[in-house]
Design a protein around this motif. Structure first.
Motif, PDB file in Angstrom:
ATOM      1  N   GLY A   9      54.502  41.006  39.808  1.00  0.00           N
ATOM      2  CA  GLY A   9      55.043  39.740  40.224  1.00  0.00           C
ATOM      3  C   GLY A   9      53.870  39.093  40.831  1.00  0.00           C
ATOM      4  N   ASP A  10      54.252  38.084  41.529  1.00  0.00           N
ATOM      5  CA  ASP A  10      53.323  36.962  42.329  1.00  0.00           C
ATOM      6  C   ASP A  10      53.572  37.377  43.502  1.00  0.00           C
ATOM      7  N   ALA A  23      39.806  37.386  49.176  1.00  0.00           N
ATOM      8  CA  ALA A  23      39.383  35.968  49.545  1.00  0.00           C
ATOM      9  C   ALA A  23      37.884  36.362  49.072  1.00  0.00           C
ATOM     10  N   ASN A  24      36.878  35.029  49.504  1.00  0.00           N
ATOM     11  CA  ASN A  24      35.697  35.466  49.694  1.00  0.00           C
ATOM     12  C   ASN A  24      35.064  35.156  50.970  1.00  0.00           C
ATOM     13  N   GLY A  31      39.940  30.704  43.502  1.00  0.00           N
ATOM     14  CA  GLY A  31      40.550  30.522  42.510  1.00  0.00           C
ATOM     15  C   GLY A  31      41.395  31.697  42.645  1.00  0.00           C
ATOM     16  N   ALA A  36      46.165  30.660  44.837  1.00  0.00           N
ATOM     17  CA  ALA A  36      47.743  30.691  44.756  1.00  0.00           C
ATOM     18  C   ALA A  36      48.136  30.945  46.333  1.00  0.00           C
ATOM     19  N   PRO A 119      47.221  42.643  46.788  1.00  0.00           N
ATOM     20  CA  PRO A 119      46.864  42.278  45.383  1.00  0.00           C
ATOM     21  C   PRO A 119      45.817  43.370  44.897  1.00  0.00           C
ATOM     22  N   VAL A 120      45.314  43.161  43.627  1.00  0.00           N
ATOM     23  CA  VAL A 120      44.463  44.520  43.292  1.00  0.00           C
ATOM     24  C   VAL A 120      42.704  43.630  43.639  1.00  0.00           C
ATOM     25  N   GLY A 124      39.788  40.802  39.358  1.00  0.00           N
ATOM     26  CA  GLY A 124      39.883  39.645  38.578  1.00  0.00           C
ATOM     27  C   GLY A 124      38.694  39.108  38.454  1.00  0.00           C
ATOM     28  N   ILE A 125      38.277  37.845  39.159  1.00  0.00           N
ATOM     29  CA  ILE A 125      37.149  37.145  38.917  1.00  0.00           C
ATOM     30  C   ILE A 125      35.864  38.002  39.517  1.00  0.00           C
ATOM     31  N   MET A 130      40.069  47.397  35.890  1.00  0.00           N
ATOM     32  CA  MET A 130      41.595  47.728  36.496  1.00  0.00           C
ATOM     33  C   MET A 130      41.560  49.254  36.879  1.00  0.00           C
ATOM     34  N   PHE A 156      50.238  41.448  38.842  1.00  0.00           N
ATOM     35  CA  PHE A 156      50.345  40.070  38.214  1.00  0.00           C
ATOM     36  C   PHE A 156      50.753  40.155  36.724  1.00  0.00           C
TER      37      PHE A 156
HETATM   38  N1  AR6 Z   1      49.989  37.538  42.753  1.00  0.00           N
HETATM   39  C1  AR6 Z   1      49.311  38.917  42.351  1.00  0.00           C
HETATM   40  N2  AR6 Z   1      48.156  39.268  41.788  1.00  0.00           N
HETATM   41  C2  AR6 Z   1      47.581  37.873  41.254  1.00  0.00           C
HETATM   42  C3  AR6 Z   1      47.940  36.384  41.348  1.00  0.00           C
HETATM   43  C4  AR6 Z   1      49.105  36.363  42.335  1.00  0.00           C
HETATM   44  N3  AR6 Z   1      49.689  34.990  42.527  1.00  0.00           N
HETATM   45  N4  AR6 Z   1      46.868  35.601  40.860  1.00  0.00           N
HETATM   46  C5  AR6 Z   1      46.008  36.634  40.494  1.00  0.00           C
HETATM   47  N5  AR6 Z   1      46.215  37.795  40.861  1.00  0.00           N
HETATM   48  P1  AR6 Z   1      41.285  37.551  41.669  1.00  0.00           P
HETATM   49  P2  AR6 Z   1      38.846  39.041  42.945  1.00  0.00           P
HETATM   50  C6  AR6 Z   1      45.526  39.089  40.588  1.00  0.00           C
HETATM   51  O1  AR6 Z   1      40.528  36.997  40.877  1.00  0.00           O
HETATM   52  O2  AR6 Z   1      38.573  39.766  41.785  1.00  0.00           O
HETATM   53  C7  AR6 Z   1      38.743  33.657  44.250  1.00  0.00           C
HETATM   54  O3  AR6 Z   1      38.158  32.768  43.871  1.00  0.00           O
HETATM   55  C8  AR6 Z   1      44.724  39.051  39.376  1.00  0.00           C
HETATM   56  O4  AR6 Z   1      45.169  39.265  37.946  1.00  0.00           O
HETATM   57  O5  AR6 Z   1      42.259  36.684  42.748  1.00  0.00           O
HETATM   58  O6  AR6 Z   1      38.837  39.796  44.254  1.00  0.00           O
HETATM   59  C9  AR6 Z   1      38.225  34.317  45.669  1.00  0.00           C
HETATM   60  O7  AR6 Z   1      38.063  33.099  46.389  1.00  0.00           O
HETATM   61  C10 AR6 Z   1      43.678  40.235  39.639  1.00  0.00           C
HETATM   62  O8  AR6 Z   1      44.427  41.311  39.209  1.00  0.00           O
HETATM   63  O9  AR6 Z   1      40.315  38.092  43.104  1.00  0.00           O
HETATM   64  C11 AR6 Z   1      36.980  34.919  45.504  1.00  0.00           C
HETATM   65  O10 AR6 Z   1      36.033  34.169  45.224  1.00  0.00           O
HETATM   66  C12 AR6 Z   1      43.677  40.257  41.236  1.00  0.00           C
HETATM   67  O11 AR6 Z   1      44.719  39.469  41.679  1.00  0.00           O
HETATM   68  C13 AR6 Z   1      37.170  35.656  44.057  1.00  0.00           C
HETATM   69  O12 AR6 Z   1      38.318  35.012  43.466  1.00  0.00           O
HETATM   70  C14 AR6 Z   1      42.585  39.922  41.758  1.00  0.00           C
HETATM   71  O13 AR6 Z   1      41.865  38.802  41.088  1.00  0.00           O
HETATM   72  C15 AR6 Z   1      37.753  37.118  44.117  1.00  0.00           C
HETATM   73  O14 AR6 Z   1      37.912  37.728  43.369  1.00  0.00           O
END
Ligand code: AR6
Length: 175
Positions: A9-10, A23-24, A31, A36, A119-120, A124-125, A130, A156
């Protein structure tokens, strides 16, 4: 003992005491899950983050650390912001990623949060594969001390959910 649960989910929809944000260091948004959380939680979260930048974290929140703010309009009381490492194939930064989970749980414990949604972080970014992100997340949370009753991983997409299910199954075989 912290009970680990998995949901697909979200994270912004979870009714928990604390929601962890990937966060960063700037704490000023971005993003992914960070975007979100700020969108759904509203401007009170950013206002708290700005106060943290103006006081304790003038140079930003270091990687591997965690800090709490209000959750604004989210159905939670707090957001715990943590900064995961950017994945590097040539350097083992697992300890920093594990630290994100440990520190988030420590902050949650200090706040008196009993249920925490994760979250994981970094998957993501920030590019962390995974399956390895799941292994680090689950082993770290399973080994953590403290009074948090439930650590809920909010996955997610289906692939993340299935990966977590299989890694968790291997950690805690039935019986
Ligand atoms: N609910 C749950 N999981 C989510 C959601 C959501 N609403 N949206 C995304 N994910 P990421 P990171 C998942 O990129 O890799 C930001 O710009 C996503 O699919 O959010 O730690 C920050 O400001 C993935 O599996 O975080 C930093 O600059 C996981 O959350 C940077 O991204 C983490 O993806 C951090 O990157």
């Amino acid at each position: 003992m912290t009970r680990i649960t998995l949901v697909r989910g979200d994270i912004t929809e979870q009714q928990v005491d604390a929601v962890v944000n990937a966060a960063n260091s700037s704490l000023l948004g971005g993003g992914g899950v960070d975007g979100a959380i700020h969108r759904r939680g509203g401007p009170e979260i950013l206002a708290d983050c700005r106060r943290l930048r103006a006081s304790r974290y003038g140079r930003g929140l270091p990687t591997g650390r965690a800090v709490a703010t209000t959750a604004g309009r989210l159905p939670a009381r707090w957001v715990i912001h943590t900064v995961g490492p950017v994945y590097r194939p040539d350097e083992d930064l697992s300890e920093l990623l594990a630290s994100c989970y440990r520190e988030s749980l420590r902050v949650a414990d200090e706040l008196g949060a009993r249920t925490v949604a994760f979250p994981v972080v970094s998957a993501g970014i920030y590019g962390w594969p995974m399956d390895d992100a799941a292994r680090i997340a689950l082993t770290t949370v399973a080994g953590a001390a403290g009074a948090v009753a439930e650590a809920r991983f909010v996955l997610f997409d289906e692939e993340a959910f299935e990966t977590f299910r299989s890694v968790l199954g291997a950690l805690a075989p039935e019986g």
